[in-house]
Design a protein around this motif. Structure first.
Motif, PDB file in Angstrom:
ATOM      1  N   THR A 137      13.383 -10.215  -3.357  1.00  0.00           N
ATOM      2  CA  THR A 137      12.214 -10.082  -4.371  1.00  0.00           C
ATOM      3  C   THR A 137      11.179  -9.149  -3.898  1.00  0.00           C
ATOM      4  O   THR A 137      10.687  -8.499  -4.716  1.00  0.00           O
ATOM      5  N   THR A 138      11.007  -9.123  -2.501  1.00  0.00           N
ATOM      6  CA  THR A 138       9.811  -8.050  -2.105  1.00  0.00           C
ATOM      7  C   THR A 138      10.061  -6.755  -2.600  1.00  0.00           C
ATOM      8  O   THR A 138       9.225  -5.857  -2.582  1.00  0.00           O
ATOM      9  N   VAL A 139      11.374  -6.336  -2.782  1.00  0.00           N
ATOM     10  CA  VAL A 139      11.679  -5.125  -3.765  1.00  0.00           C
ATOM     11  C   VAL A 139      10.908  -4.797  -4.780  1.00  0.00           C
ATOM     12  O   VAL A 139      10.454  -3.780  -4.997  1.00  0.00           O
ATOM     13  N   GLU A 140      10.984  -5.842  -5.567  1.00  0.00           N
ATOM     14  CA  GLU A 140      10.330  -5.579  -6.770  1.00  0.00           C
ATOM     15  C   GLU A 140       8.650  -5.659  -6.796  1.00  0.00           C
ATOM     16  O   GLU A 140       7.972  -4.889  -7.430  1.00  0.00           O
ATOM     17  N   SER A 141       8.325  -6.403  -5.744  1.00  0.00           N
ATOM     18  CA  SER A 141       6.792  -6.633  -5.670  1.00  0.00           C
ATOM     19  C   SER A 141       6.431  -5.338  -5.154  1.00  0.00           C
ATOM     20  O   SER A 141       5.086  -4.713  -5.356  1.00  0.00           O
ATOM     21  N   ALA A 142       7.131  -4.475  -4.230  1.00  0.00           N
ATOM     22  CA  ALA A 142       6.858  -3.436  -3.807  1.00  0.00           C
ATOM     23  C   ALA A 142       6.611  -2.279  -4.538  1.00  0.00           C
ATOM     24  O   ALA A 142       5.999  -1.392  -4.403  1.00  0.00           O
ATOM     25  N   ARG A 143       7.221  -2.334  -5.870  1.00  0.00           N
ATOM     26  CA  ARG A 143       7.236  -1.428  -6.742  1.00  0.00           C
ATOM     27  C   ARG A 143       5.706  -1.248  -7.640  1.00  0.00           C
ATOM     28  O   ARG A 143       5.219  -0.392  -7.643  1.00  0.00           O
ATOM     29  N   ILE A 144       5.409  -2.515  -7.511  1.00  0.00           N
ATOM     30  CA  ILE A 144       3.839  -2.602  -7.935  1.00  0.00           C
ATOM     31  C   ILE A 144       2.820  -2.093  -7.010  1.00  0.00           C
ATOM     32  O   ILE A 144       1.970  -1.115  -7.337  1.00  0.00           O
ATOM     33  N   ALA A 145       3.294  -2.096  -5.825  1.00  0.00           N
ATOM     34  CA  ALA A 145       2.325  -1.703  -4.778  1.00  0.00           C
ATOM     35  C   ALA A 145       2.650  -0.189  -4.684  1.00  0.00           C
ATOM     36  O   ALA A 145       1.295   0.561  -4.661  1.00  0.00           O
ATOM     37  N   ALA A 146       3.727   0.490  -4.860  1.00  0.00           N
ATOM     38  CA  ALA A 146       3.870   1.808  -4.895  1.00  0.00           C
ATOM     39  C   ALA A 146       3.178   2.340  -6.098  1.00  0.00           C
ATOM     40  O   ALA A 146       2.735   3.611  -5.844  1.00  0.00           O
TER      41      ALA A 146
ATOM     42  N   ASP B  46       3.657 -15.985   1.921  1.00  0.00           N
ATOM     43  CA  ASP B  46       3.515 -15.004   0.821  1.00  0.00           C
ATOM     44  C   ASP B  46       3.424 -13.788   1.201  1.00  0.00           C
ATOM     45  O   ASP B  46       2.868 -13.122   2.217  1.00  0.00           O
ATOM     46  N   THR B  47       4.194 -12.735   0.406  1.00  0.00           N
ATOM     47  CA  THR B  47       4.185 -11.434   0.630  1.00  0.00           C
ATOM     48  C   THR B  47       3.484 -10.784  -0.505  1.00  0.00           C
ATOM     49  O   THR B  47       3.959 -10.707  -1.570  1.00  0.00           O
ATOM     50  N   THR B  48       1.890 -10.273  -0.288  1.00  0.00           N
ATOM     51  CA  THR B  48       1.112  -9.884  -1.640  1.00  0.00           C
ATOM     52  C   THR B  48       1.273  -8.553  -1.795  1.00  0.00           C
ATOM     53  O   THR B  48       1.811  -7.963  -0.722  1.00  0.00           O
ATOM     54  N   ILE B  49       0.967  -8.058  -3.143  1.00  0.00           N
ATOM     55  CA  ILE B  49       0.681  -6.743  -3.094  1.00  0.00           C
ATOM     56  C   ILE B  49      -0.160  -6.198  -2.322  1.00  0.00           C
ATOM     57  O   ILE B  49       0.093  -5.016  -1.787  1.00  0.00           O
ATOM     58  N   THR B  50      -1.170  -6.735  -1.791  1.00  0.00           N
ATOM     59  CA  THR B  50      -2.136  -6.091  -0.835  1.00  0.00           C
ATOM     60  C   THR B  50      -1.531  -5.791   0.370  1.00  0.00           C
ATOM     61  O   THR B  50      -1.893  -4.883   0.909  1.00  0.00           O
ATOM     62  N   MET B  51      -0.777  -6.862   0.919  1.00  0.00           N
ATOM     63  CA  MET B  51      -0.008  -6.435   2.015  1.00  0.00           C
ATOM     64  C   MET B  51       0.834  -5.246   2.189  1.00  0.00           C
ATOM     65  O   MET B  51       1.051  -4.513   3.054  1.00  0.00           O
ATOM     66  N   LEU B  52       1.535  -5.345   1.133  1.00  0.00           N
ATOM     67  CA  LEU B  52       2.489  -4.091   0.757  1.00  0.00           C
ATOM     68  C   LEU B  52       1.747  -2.877   0.800  1.00  0.00           C
ATOM     69  O   LEU B  52       2.200  -1.839   1.387  1.00  0.00           O
ATOM     70  N   LYS B  53       0.591  -2.898   0.237  1.00  0.00           N
ATOM     71  CA  LYS B  53      -0.212  -1.784   0.249  1.00  0.00           C
ATOM     72  C   LYS B  53      -0.766  -1.409   1.571  1.00  0.00           C
ATOM     73  O   LYS B  53      -0.979  -0.023   1.787  1.00  0.00           O
TER      74      LYS B  53
END
Lengths: 332, 185, 405
Positions: free
Chosen positions: C277-286, C365-372
């Protein structure tokens, strides 16, 4: 279909579906038992085998000793393997999708017999969970334990079927030890208490008794357990040519009583009656000492400091024989 | 993206409520997400469930959420759960209580100055469904406060979601939704 | 004959319900399984389908996962379609038999709902179980949401059962974040799914008693190596079948799958390489990083095994820094993704900065903030042309930062 067998000569000339030219030790009982079981029927047979002597000696690529459908997966899962093949057969029969040749045999009243073979290690020990589960679920198959009371395939370690006083490579006799400390567990009763419709103990030396029980087992619906005495020339350390004689000593001393337990039950596993029959009664019950003396795995018991274990043995066997007779008399 | 956080006790139907809402919303062509935080806790434990609603496919899988709506379906959780966690300036609260709005805010000063709505989902579900399952009335209240769907449209959609239940139960749920819709304030 | 299940054009299913419907539509003959969180609802849903007449096959609730996979092996060798589902400890208990399934070339389908491995006991999602089984000789397909869990489960049967492949297939989905998260799913109708997967083609069926066959032999030194080599060869060559099945699925549904998943990688300077699922969250961060002027992209494996080595090399050919996100405790080294990506890059002659992040263990939880934050690290390294942050960092860990090298 129940096969008619007239005499040993005719039986021994049955069309073998298990090739005798395999890698097992000369004098191995496993070979004899497997032939007797397979030759008890002319119906198609599907075999699942646990890891062990039988498996490693009969299916070494690119050769196979099996002229029946055969599978080996692992050490601890022969029961679930056979049980699931049985379930797969039922599903495909229901769906009308059996292979045509198989369907033809079924139409002729020759339903495949599904049989699992495993040693005592694969049955009493590591495969017990799988065995217990498969019996509880009530699948239609026969499970034959080739009980040589030791992990023979891996070099003679003790199992929970190893009887008291036996010297094995992990319960060796020594200056302060008489060998295995515990008497073996009663697998036949344990499996009967699972509610199996038919459970029996057999010896390859009493071939008629064995075949009759296997045929009975093939005729009932549900899981069937056969505990087969399998004298092991390598680990019991008797001469290869003495296998049948040692087996007979086990039976005639009542160390290895031949009996069956019949649970009259329905398809839900509800049991309405239980009956134990002793199927062979020695004309003269010989002392256990004679059975032990024939097997060098017990040689150390004859030293003065270990003689008390032979006395214990006799007591244990007498008590068990008494118990079986009482159950038979009481019809339970 | 519209984001909703439910505060509930396990067994009160927050997951079913969140899922029911998602089912209704998905039928309108929107994209939805419904999930919950499960621990190993059993029935009665405080838990949270979540909805996301958007016009685009929902890619966000973080559990972290700054909710637009906080729905509290167990009265006690107003005091024992952190219902204002990660709130936004305009987060709206719909809270199950038998108290008036003024009494509620007085009893839980954290809610002072927030947009708070009250409705007694417990009593409504007891009166209509006969059991303390406050999830469907809460959905009725949410429809009123959010204006997400007209009452009749929502009721029709929920009838489909509940179609596997007996008619009696469907009717009771419809009554619960309607009463909460009318009573929330 | 099983009843047809009436399905809407859009259903709201969690990953478990999606997988359960795919198993139902595949008309599995033997489903042998044992319950374990978070995959339990797959078999619960399936048993309900059976109880309501939507399944013709047999569901066998065995006494352990070891027996579940053993049952699948036996059923598959018997010549019928077999499948199961598991997670975590149950997967670990199956591991012995996973190798037997692939070594015996049996096209079993296993839906894995990824969960942490104890100790300490934890029921939440991470990829410990996926990593535990990655060398077991199975084809591994990875999903990022319930729709994909459904699609890939259907495709798993068609891929594994292809006569050029004949290998078992796992389909992974994240525990809870996918398995218990309901989202929009567009299912195929039952007859469409049946037509897509096709009839099961038995090979060396034990039930064909007129043609006895020996399954599960022993090989000595003289043959074992050749068997394993052939198995590896066929696994490596399964890419063609996988791509064909993806293409046919696209024709039917419009939904596109490829060996490697990329998002905005064409011009990306920095990339997050993750699974699940992190793949899709990472799209938002990207996207958010791109608003700030950082050319960020996302890359993932749709097929973990066989490993699409060439495609990874190509997809990363212009990247300046990439973060390998491993959601499994690496046990004394770098994460597996880091090692595999690094090997692909090294042999391609490319030397972008490769960072390793250990994250999300036990469901953290893997948040958008963390991915950024990860993209910020990558951006710094890309600009410097060398690692300016530690090579291995623990992301989202409470307390003092933990990093190595």
């Amino acid at each position: 279909m129940v096969k008619k067998i007239k005499n040993l000569k005719e039986f021994s000339l049955s069309n073998d579906r298990f090739e005798g030219a395999n890698l097992m030790c000369p004098g191995c009982s496993h070979n004899i038992i497997v032939r007797e079981v397979l030759n008890a029927t002319d119906d198609p047979i599907i075999v699942a085998t646990a890891t062990g002597c039988l498996e490693v000696c009969t299916a070494v690529y690119p050769k196979t000793s099996w002229d029946v459908s055969w599978i080996h997966i692992g050490f601890e899962n022969a029961a679930v393997a056979a049980a699931t093949v049985s379930a797969a057969y039922e599903v495909m029969k229901k769906k009308g999708k059996l292979p045509p040749a198989t369907q033809k045999m079924v139409d002729e009243g020759r339903e495949p017999k599904i049989v699992a073979f495993a040693g005592d290690g694969g049955t009493y020990d590591i495969g017990f969970q799988s065995l217990s589960g498969a019996f509880e679920r009530g699948h239609n198959f026969m499970y034959v334990c080739l009980d040589n009371e030791v992990y023979a395939n891996t070099g003679g370690q003790r199992s929970s079927s190893t009887p008291i006083g036996a010297s094995t490579t992990t319960s060796p006799a020594g200056s302060v030890s008489y060998g295995e400390k515990m008497m073996k567990k009663s697998m036949v009763e344990i499996m009967a208490d699972h509610g199996a419709p038919y459970v029996a103990q057999v010896s390859p030396s009493k071939w008629k008794d064995l075949v009759k029980k296997v045929q009975k087992g093939f005729e009932v619906n549900g899981p069937v357990y056969i505990n087969a005495q399998s004298a092991c020339t390598t680990e019991w350390k008797h001469a290869p040519e003495d296998t049948i004689e040692v087996s007979d000593l086990g039976v005639d001393s009542c160390v290895w009583p031949l009996y069956e337990i019949i649970n009259e039950r329905d398809e839900h596993g509800i049991i309405y009656s239980t009956k134990l029959n002793i199927t062979y009664r020695p004309k003269k019950k010989i002392p256990v000492e004679e059975y032990l003396a024939a097997q060098p795995r017990f040689r150390h018991l004859f030293k003065p400091e270990n003689r008390h274990i032979i006395d214990l043995w006799q007591k244990a066997v007498d008590a068990r024989w008494e118990y079986l007779q009482k159950r038979e008399e009481a019809g339970v | 993206m519209l984001e909703i956080r439910w505060h509930s006790r396990a067994g009160q139907g927050a997951v079913t409520g969140a899922k029911g809402l998602a089912d209704v919303v998905a039928n309108t062509g929107k994209y939805v997400q419904a999930f919950a935080f499960y621990g190993s806790a059993k029935r009665g434990a405080a838990m949270t469930a979540y909805n996301r609603v958007d016009d685009q496919p929902i890619l966000n899988h973080e559990k972290f959420m700054r909710p637009d709506y906080v729905l509290v379906i167990d009265p006690g959780l107003t005091y024992t759960a952190d219902i204002t966690a990660n709130e936004k300036e305009d987060t709206k609260y719909i809270i199950t209580t038998h108290l008036s709005k003024e009494e509620l805010v007085k009893s839980q000063p954290k809610l002072e100055g927030k947009e708070v709505y009250v409705v007694d989902c417990m009593q409504i579900s007891l009166d209509t469904i006969g059991r303390a399952i406050p999830n469907t009335p809460m959905l009725g209240a949410l429809m009123k406060v959010s204006g997400m769907f007209e009452l009749d449209y929502f009721k029709d959609a929920m009838k489909k979601v509940l179609s596997k239940f007996p008619q009696k139960i469907i009717d009771a749920n419809m009554a619960a939704i309607e009463r909460a819709y009318n009573e929330v304030h | 004959m099983a009843k047809k299940y009436e399905l809407n054009e859009v259903e709201v299913w969690d990953g478990n319900m999606a997988a359960a419907h795919a198993l139902r539509q595949a008309e599995v003959d033997i489903l042998a399984a044992y319950p374990i969180t978070p995959s339990t609802p797959i078999v619960q849903n399936y048993s309900k389908f059976l109880a309501d007449g939507y399944v013709d096959g047999e569901f066998i609730m065995v006494e352990s996962e070891h027996s579940a996979m053993s049952g699948c092996v036996a059923a598959s060798a018997a010549g019928v379609r077999a499948a199961t589902a598991t997670s975590s400890q149950g997967f670990a208990l199956m591991v012995e038999v996973l190798y037997q399934a692939s070594g015996m070339r049996l096209p079993i389908v296993l839906t894995v709902v990824n969960r942490a491995l104890a100790a300490p006991l934890n029921v939440n999602g991470d990829h410990s179980d996926m990593y535990l089984g990655r060398d077991a000789g199975w084809i591994n397909l990875c999903s990022y949401n319930p729709q994909e869990a459904y699609d890939l489960t259907l495709m798993a049967f068609k891929i594994g059962e292809d006569l050029n492949v004949r290998l078992p297939v796992m389909v992974h989905q994240d525990g809870f974040i996918c398995s218990h998260t309901a989202q929009n799913v567009r299912p195929l109708q039952d007859e469409e799914a049946r037509e897509f997967i096709g009839e099961y083609k038995p090979v060396n069926s034990m039930l064909d008693v007129a043609n006895p066959v020996t399954h599960g032999v022993q090989t000595e030194e003289d043959w074992h190596f050749e068997h394993k080599a052939r198995q590896h060869n066929d696994l490596m060559n399964s890419f063609g079948t996988i791509k064909d099945v993806f293409a046919e699925f696209k024709d039917r549904t419009g939904r596109e799958y490829d060996l490697v998943y990329t998002y905005k990688m064409d011009d990306a300077d920095v990339a997050i390489f993750a699974l699940g699922t992190t793949v899709e969250s990472a799209r938002i961060a990207a996207d958010q990083m791109r608003e700030k002027g950082v050319k960020a992209g996302v890359i993932s494996l749709r097929v973990l095994r066989p490993f699409p080595f060439k495609e990874i090399q190509e997809a990363l050919s212009n990247v300046k820094a990439v973060a390998a996100m491993d959601r499994s405790a690496p046990g004394g080294t770098f994460g597996a993704l880091f090692n595999e990506i690094s090997a692909a890059l090294l042999t391609a002659g490319k030397r972008p900065v490769v960072l390793n992040y250990i994250y999300g263990l036990g469901g953290r939880d893997t948040t958008i903030t963390m991915l950024k934050e990860v993209y910020e690290d990558l951006d710094k390294c890309a600009k410097a042309g060398e690692p300016v942050v530690p090579l291995q960092q623990f992301l989202g860990l409470r307390g003092p930062k933990l990093s190595f090298y």
